[in-house]
Structure formats: C-alpha cells, structure tokens
Design an enzyme around this catalytic site. Sequence first.
Site, PDB file in Angstrom:
ATOM      1  N   ARG A 154       0.848  -1.186   0.000  1.00 43.18           N
ATOM      2  CA  ARG A 154       0.000   0.000   0.000  1.00 43.18           C
ATOM      3  C   ARG A 154       0.884   1.236   0.000  1.00 43.18           C
ATOM      4  O   ARG A 154       2.046   1.192   0.436  1.00 43.18           O
ATOM      5  CB  ARG A 154      -0.910   0.029   1.231  1.00 43.18           C
ATOM      6  CG  ARG A 154      -1.862  -1.143   1.359  1.00 43.18           C
ATOM      7  CD  ARG A 154      -2.682  -1.015   2.636  1.00 43.18           C
ATOM      8  NE  ARG A 154      -3.664  -2.079   2.780  1.00 43.18           N
ATOM      9  CZ  ARG A 154      -3.445  -3.217   3.456  1.00 43.18           C
ATOM     10  NH1 ARG A 154      -2.270  -3.416   4.055  1.00 43.18           N
ATOM     11  NH2 ARG A 154      -4.381  -4.141   3.546  1.00 43.18           N
ATOM     12  N   LYS A 178      -2.545  -2.350   7.766  1.00 41.31           N
ATOM     13  CA  LYS A 178      -3.709  -1.781   8.441  1.00 41.31           C
ATOM     14  C   LYS A 178      -3.905  -2.425   9.811  1.00 41.31           C
ATOM     15  O   LYS A 178      -3.779  -3.640   9.954  1.00 41.31           O
ATOM     16  CB  LYS A 178      -4.960  -2.003   7.594  1.00 41.31           C
ATOM     17  CG  LYS A 178      -5.043  -1.092   6.377  1.00 41.31           C
ATOM     18  CD  LYS A 178      -6.375  -1.264   5.669  1.00 41.31           C
ATOM     19  CE  LYS A 178      -6.535  -0.298   4.517  1.00 41.31           C
ATOM     20  NZ  LYS A 178      -7.839  -0.459   3.839  1.00 41.31           N
ATOM     21  N   HIS A 249      -2.666   2.571  -5.758  1.00 38.50           N
ATOM     22  CA  HIS A 249      -3.295   1.284  -5.473  1.00 38.50           C
ATOM     23  C   HIS A 249      -3.405   0.422  -6.734  1.00 38.50           C
ATOM     24  O   HIS A 249      -3.556  -0.803  -6.651  1.00 38.50           O
ATOM     25  CB  HIS A 249      -4.682   1.500  -4.857  1.00 38.50           C
ATOM     26  CG  HIS A 249      -4.978   0.575  -3.722  1.00 38.50           C
ATOM     27  ND1 HIS A 249      -4.253   0.581  -2.548  1.00 38.50           N
ATOM     28  CD2 HIS A 249      -5.904  -0.410  -3.576  1.00 38.50           C
ATOM     29  CE1 HIS A 249      -4.736  -0.345  -1.736  1.00 38.50           C
ATOM     30  NE2 HIS A 249      -5.722  -0.965  -2.329  1.00 38.50           N
ATOM     31  N   ARG A 252      -0.692  -2.068  -6.779  1.00 40.71           N
ATOM     32  CA  ARG A 252      -0.991  -3.176  -5.849  1.00 40.71           C
ATOM     33  C   ARG A 252      -1.971  -4.151  -6.504  1.00 40.71           C
ATOM     34  O   ARG A 252      -1.801  -5.370  -6.412  1.00 40.71           O
ATOM     35  CB  ARG A 252      -1.568  -2.592  -4.561  1.00 40.71           C
ATOM     36  CG  ARG A 252      -1.967  -3.603  -3.491  1.00 40.71           C
ATOM     37  CD  ARG A 252      -2.268  -2.823  -2.214  1.00 40.71           C
ATOM     38  NE  ARG A 252      -3.154  -3.519  -1.307  1.00 40.71           N
ATOM     39  CZ  ARG A 252      -2.760  -4.349  -0.348  1.00 40.71           C
ATOM     40  NH1 ARG A 252      -1.482  -4.627  -0.202  1.00 40.71           N
ATOM     41  NH2 ARG A 252      -3.643  -4.909   0.461  1.00 40.71           N
ATOM     42  N   HIS A 275      -4.704  -9.017   3.447  1.00 47.60           N
ATOM     43  CA  HIS A 275      -6.161  -8.949   3.574  1.00 47.60           C
ATOM     44  C   HIS A 275      -6.617  -9.793   4.755  1.00 47.60           C
ATOM     45  O   HIS A 275      -6.205 -10.944   4.901  1.00 47.60           O
ATOM     46  CB  HIS A 275      -6.833  -9.470   2.301  1.00 47.60           C
ATOM     47  CG  HIS A 275      -6.737  -8.525   1.143  1.00 47.60           C
ATOM     48  ND1 HIS A 275      -6.945  -8.917  -0.166  1.00 47.60           N
ATOM     49  CD2 HIS A 275      -6.461  -7.197   1.095  1.00 47.60           C
ATOM     50  CE1 HIS A 275      -6.796  -7.873  -0.957  1.00 47.60           C
ATOM     51  NE2 HIS A 275      -6.499  -6.826  -0.217  1.00 47.60           N
ATOM     52  N   TYR A 284     -10.141 -10.500  -7.486  1.00 48.84           N
ATOM     53  CA  TYR A 284      -9.196 -10.701  -8.581  1.00 48.84           C
ATOM     54  C   TYR A 284      -9.563 -11.897  -9.457  1.00 48.84           C
ATOM     55  O   TYR A 284      -9.062 -12.012 -10.579  1.00 48.84           O
ATOM     56  CB  TYR A 284      -7.775 -10.862  -8.034  1.00 48.84           C
ATOM     57  CG  TYR A 284      -7.315  -9.623  -7.314  1.00 48.84           C
ATOM     58  CD1 TYR A 284      -7.039  -8.450  -8.012  1.00 48.84           C
ATOM     59  CD2 TYR A 284      -7.204  -9.590  -5.919  1.00 48.84           C
ATOM     60  CE1 TYR A 284      -6.650  -7.295  -7.354  1.00 48.84           C
ATOM     61  CE2 TYR A 284      -6.823  -8.446  -5.260  1.00 48.84           C
ATOM     62  CZ  TYR A 284      -6.545  -7.303  -5.979  1.00 48.84           C
ATOM     63  OH  TYR A 284      -6.180  -6.158  -5.320  1.00 48.84           O
TER      64      TYR A 284
END
Length: 303
Positions: A154, A178, A249, A252, A275, A284
């Site tokens: 990120r 995160k 992004h 990424r 994630h 994806y």
Amino acid sequence: MVTERKRCVGKDQWSALIESFLGYLAIECGLSANTQASYRYDLQQFCELTAGVSVERITPEHIDQWQQALLSMSPTSRARKLACLRRFFNFLSKNGQLKANPMAQAVAPKCTRPLPQTLSVNEVEALQKSMSLVSPQGMRNRAMISLMYGCGLRISEVCGLTLQALFLEEDALKIYGKGSKERWVPLGSVAKEHLQYYLVHGRPKLLRPKSGNFVFLTQRGTPISRKTLWCYLKAYGQAVGLGHSVKPHELRHTFATHLLCNGADLRSIQAMLGHSNISTTQIYTHLNPTQLRETYDRYHTRA
C-alpha cells in the site's frame, strides 16, 4: 447569544466524544492513523451539518439529512461515511451515553464493487524506465514503484517503510499494514535491485541529521508523503502516454492480478496483500475470464 452558547457547548461535547471514540479505535481496535483521520473528518463534517446539536438530540431525521447531503458522492463513499457514523453511535450506545441510537434504522446505499484497474507488464516497465537515475529522487521513485508492484505494498506502507523492515539477505520485507498487522512479503529480484541501488547511491544524498530510519526521503530529508508519491506516479503515467492517471493502489492491484494469472493461489495472494478476509482477495478472480475458460476446458469433464 443563547443559541450561540448552546451551539458552542454542543460542539465541545462532540469534540470530546470524537476524541474518546478515536482513542477507542486506536487502542481497542488497532485502527491505523489514516483510518482515524478519515473518521475524524467524517464526524466533524456531520457535526457541522447538524450545527452542533448535542449528541442526545440527534434523530433519524438528522441522519436522513446527512444522507441527502452526500448524494453527489459515489455509493461507496456514502456507505463508508455512514459506516463511520454507525460505529460512532454504536460506541456511544454501548457506553450508556445514548438512550436511543439514531442509526438503528439507517440503510446504507447498495454498492457494487468495481473491478480494479490494472497495468500490463509492459506498462509497468515503461513507468520504471521513464525515471531518470541521474538524481537521487529518480532512484528513490523507481525503488518505490518497484516495491508497490513487486511486493503489492500500500502507499502508506511504502511511505512508512523503515530500514529495520528490510531483510535483504532473506529477500523479504517485514510490513506493518492496516491495524498494525504484521506480515512478511517476499522481495523479488528486480525490486531488490532497484531498492539496493537507491540505498547505496540515492538515499545517502537525501539523508539529513533528523531523517531517522525511514527508507524513502524527500530532498529535505523528511519521510516522503503519500500525496507526494501520488503526484509523482501521476506525472510518470502521463509522461509515458498511459490513457489514464495511474493511482498507487493500481500497482498493488496489478501485483495481485499478475500473480493470479500466473498460477498463484488466492490464499497466498491474501497473505502477501495482508487482507483480513479472503472475500477481499476474491475480486481478482473476476479479472481474467480467459484463464477461467482455459481452466474449465482443461479440467471439467463436460467441457
């Protein structure tokens, strides 16, 4: 005068409750500083809309007015702001600071998650080749873009990267994503080469006494900001003639898409991206219908 005094009292109350809520998000939930800043902005915006009405007097009508004021935004942005408000009022309700939760009946707008935009291998290479390696800034920018594409980082993870997170002998990076979640990310040969070149030839020229251990520095020796990196990437995209503004992004997304197209499994991609939920990574699978068709023809008995 009385009305103004009440309004000030209401805003003071909001400020205190917002700070309490943000402290809860940081300590109990482990949310990042960037997420906290977004929540702070949304709540202050709502407070302005209601003209500082005290929290106890907020009604579902105020929530409806808020949603009406956001109609010019995308459903995704509106849903995010509404989620912030819901979390805030739930926090107050659980702490006994509200008798009735005004968000109880609020309905979030329906969102359809758009497919992420990606770049081709040639476009990524064109971006990297467009950077002049004469200046330390060019070396730095190439290394940053190589990490976003080669490691799926990120933009905040790139800007916050420190020397302690580099494990070059092991070809790995230790990333705090995160919610301060830690993960190990493999460092590919090309990204490693660009990073090492910058560390040897570029970073020493940007280093200042107060630079600390941040990897990517500005000309003043301070850690590079997300906004600055965003602007650089946009300029490079325009320079090589890409038909749209390249967003951080997007690199990424490209990392994950290229992994999937070359046979990587979703669980591995999930771990590398950091994630929490596999459903986030599953987007994806919609990006390469040709590969899905080939897989079907190869393995299904009725193909």
